[in-house]
Design an enzyme around this catalytic site. Structure first.
Site, mmCIF file in Angstrom:
data_model
loop_
_atom_site.group_PDB
_atom_site.id
_atom_site.type_symbol
_atom_site.label_atom_id
_atom_site.label_comp_id
_atom_site.label_asym_id
_atom_site.label_seq_id
_atom_site.Cartn_x
_atom_site.Cartn_y
_atom_site.Cartn_z
ATOM 1 N N ARG A 55 105.215 24.593 49.411
ATOM 2 C CA ARG A 55 104.999 23.288 48.776
ATOM 3 C C ARG A 55 105.195 22.217 49.844
ATOM 4 O O ARG A 55 105.622 22.491 50.949
ATOM 5 C CB ARG A 55 105.957 23.101 47.591
ATOM 6 C CG ARG A 55 107.379 23.435 47.969
ATOM 7 C CD ARG A 55 108.432 22.584 47.393
ATOM 8 N NE ARG A 55 108.311 21.192 47.717
ATOM 9 C CZ ARG A 55 108.680 20.640 48.881
ATOM 10 N NH1 ARG A 55 109.161 21.352 49.881
ATOM 11 N NH2 ARG A 55 108.540 19.334 49.076
ATOM 12 N N GLY A 56 104.900 20.959 49.432
ATOM 13 C CA GLY A 56 104.927 19.874 50.414
ATOM 14 C C GLY A 56 103.530 19.781 51.010
ATOM 15 O O GLY A 56 102.956 20.802 51.451
ATOM 16 N N ALA A 57 102.980 18.553 51.019
ATOM 17 C CA ALA A 57 101.553 18.410 51.319
ATOM 18 C C ALA A 57 101.108 19.092 52.631
ATOM 19 O O ALA A 57 100.175 19.907 52.617
ATOM 20 C CB ALA A 57 101.184 16.927 51.292
ATOM 21 N N ARG A 89 96.238 23.287 43.446
ATOM 22 C CA ARG A 89 96.980 22.075 43.026
ATOM 23 C C ARG A 89 96.075 20.857 43.294
ATOM 24 O O ARG A 89 95.340 20.846 44.283
ATOM 25 C CB ARG A 89 98.308 21.926 43.788
ATOM 26 C CG ARG A 89 99.337 23.004 43.424
ATOM 27 C CD ARG A 89 100.691 22.734 44.049
ATOM 28 N NE ARG A 89 101.416 21.656 43.395
ATOM 29 C CZ ARG A 89 102.566 21.152 43.858
ATOM 30 N NH1 ARG A 89 103.108 21.629 44.975
ATOM 31 N NH2 ARG A 89 103.174 20.177 43.220
ATOM 32 N N GLN A 184 113.861 19.413 44.462
ATOM 33 C CA GLN A 184 113.554 19.652 45.882
ATOM 34 C C GLN A 184 114.539 18.947 46.808
ATOM 35 O O GLN A 184 114.787 19.398 47.920
ATOM 36 C CB GLN A 184 112.134 19.171 46.211
ATOM 37 C CG GLN A 184 111.021 20.000 45.607
ATOM 38 C CD GLN A 184 110.539 19.411 44.301
ATOM 39 O OE1 GLN A 184 111.325 18.844 43.544
ATOM 40 N NE2 GLN A 184 109.255 19.553 44.008
ATOM 41 N N ASP A 225 101.815 12.540 49.191
ATOM 42 C CA ASP A 225 100.845 13.611 48.930
ATOM 43 C C ASP A 225 99.412 13.133 49.084
ATOM 44 O O ASP A 225 98.522 13.912 49.417
ATOM 45 C CB ASP A 225 101.065 14.195 47.532
ATOM 46 C CG ASP A 225 102.289 15.079 47.558
ATOM 47 O OD1 ASP A 225 103.410 14.539 47.464
ATOM 48 O OD2 ASP A 225 102.128 16.291 47.735
ATOM 49 N N ASN A 235 103.371 10.287 45.484
ATOM 50 C CA ASN A 235 104.441 11.151 45.992
ATOM 51 C C ASN A 235 105.214 11.648 44.780
ATOM 52 O O ASN A 235 104.919 11.273 43.636
ATOM 53 C CB ASN A 235 105.348 10.390 46.971
ATOM 54 C CG ASN A 235 106.273 11.324 47.735
ATOM 55 O OD1 ASN A 235 105.826 12.335 48.276
ATOM 56 N ND2 ASN A 235 107.560 11.021 47.778
ATOM 57 N N LYS A 236 106.188 12.493 45.026
ATOM 58 C CA LYS A 236 106.942 13.125 43.942
ATOM 59 C C LYS A 236 107.390 12.113 42.890
ATOM 60 O O LYS A 236 107.821 11.008 43.234
ATOM 61 C CB LYS A 236 108.153 13.837 44.556
ATOM 62 C CG LYS A 236 109.030 14.609 43.609
ATOM 63 C CD LYS A 236 108.271 15.576 42.751
ATOM 64 C CE LYS A 236 107.402 16.547 43.523
ATOM 65 N NZ LYS A 236 106.431 17.266 42.654
#
Ligand code: MRU
Length: 347
Positions: A55-57, A89, A184, A225, A235-236
């Site tokens: 995960r994480g762009a 995703r 996270q 992201d 973003n998150k």
């Protein structure tokens, strides 16, 4: 990234490739356990991205780049593999950017996947070099989610300047938002900071405003992201409210991201597709139900922060205001480290 496993310090990346297997650190189980997962085909890669093993762009982009190389090694139709990987995703631009980059060089997919991932590592390092200039001695920095080495193959985006500040003896302190629902921050960012010996405290997501109002936050740095043409960014979930609080309290708010995260085809944040994930992520913590089973939940994984809340965008090419982002258009595809360096000097 440096990690301490059973008393031995090793250097490891979040994702790498041993043809035809993609290797990734299982980010679902840290910090309780450390495990590397083998991804043997496109279906497994789709699942690994969707269930957030990786995960994480930028790390998602790296895994996707290797996915095209792997599909070639397995004799698959590469366009078809690209479609499957891209559907894992919807929000992180890096996923689409990486697949398209390797597909453009499909005759040499493995070589270009490696070039892509090496360039992500170098871009993340340069984000650290550029962002370090914003950090004075003993500063208290707030971050949200995990935008560290796990999320960006190595170094990180938001965490890269903090790593560099620590290496240059500035002894930064990090407020780590826990980042519900998947935590996270509490799990991954805290784990990375422990590995690096960087001072930090995990805070409940709703503690940031209190700390900012009390003067306990010198600056905030988050990842992204997807960043649109006007500088709005996804973003998150929870990032937007931190940005609003930062502005209200006079705290500088920076976004750190490589060019693979920028989507100049979208004019503003309204156009960013936002992933909505399962209700269980909200209703459960570590598999234990915390809400009545009769309750329903809603789980948007990202929010969009308007450009007016952003002090600056820390990129591998330097630090930009939203009004200057147009200078970055067309960049991000340089495939050698020398090219990134020369472009950086040219801006
Ligand atoms: O859902 P996730 O964990 O993939 O979301 C990650 C984030 O929002 C990160 O902040 C973003 O990808 C930047 S990573 C360097």
């Amino acid at each position: 990234m440096k990690i301490n496993l059973d008393g031995r310090v090793s250097n490891i990346k979040a994702v790498w490739y041993e043809e035809p297997v993609i290797k990734m650190i299982d980010q679902r189980i840290l910090p309780d356990a450390f495990k590397v997962v083998d991804i043997k085909n496109t279906k497994e890669l789709f699942d690994g991205i969707r269930n957030m093993t990786v995960r994480g762009a930028p790390s998602i982009g790296a895994a996707a780049a290797y996915g095209i190389a792997q599909a070639k090694a397995l004799g698959m139709d590469l366009e078809e593999a690209g479609k499957i990987i891209k559907s894992a995703r919807p929000t992180a631009n890096d996923l689409f950017f990486a697949v398209d980059f390797v597909l453009e060089h499909k005759e040499d997919a493995k070589k270009y996947a490696e070039i892509y991932v090496d360039s992500i590592v170098e871009r993340s390092r340069l984000i650290g070099v550029n962002g370090n200039e914003l950090i004075g001695k003993n500063k208290k920095i707030l971050t949200h989610c995990n935008a560290g080495a796990l999320a960006s193959v190595d170094y990180g985006t938001a965490l890269s300047p903090i790593r560099m500040a620590s290496e240059s003896g500035k002894d930064p302190f990090v407020w780590v938002d826990e980042t519900r629902p998947r935590l996270q921050g509490a799990k991954l960012t805290a784990w990375e900071l422990v590995q690096e010996g960087i001072r930090h405290k995990v805070i409940a997501d709703n503690a940031a405003g209190f700390l900012m109002e009390r003067g306990e936050v010198d600056l905030a740095i988050v990842g992204a992201d997807r960043i649109t043409e006007n500088g709005d960014f996804a973003n998150k979930i929870g990032t937007y409210e931190k940005a609003v609080l930062a502005k209200e309290n006079g705290v500088s708010f920076y976004v750190a991201a490589p060019l693979s995260t920028f989507d100049f085809d979208i004019k503003n944040g309204r156009g960013i597709p936002i992933e909505v994930r399962g209700e269980d992520e909200v209703k459960e913590v570590k598999g234990v139900q915390i809400s009545p089973k009769e309750s329903m939940a809603y789980n948007p994984a990202f929010d969009v922060t308007p450009n007016r809340y952003v002090t600056g965008y820390i990129t591998e090419y330097g630090i930009f205001k939203s009004s200057d982002l147009h200078k970055l258009k067309g960049k991000g595809k340089e495939s050698t480290i020398e090219q990134i360096g020369s472009v950086q000097k040219g801006i």
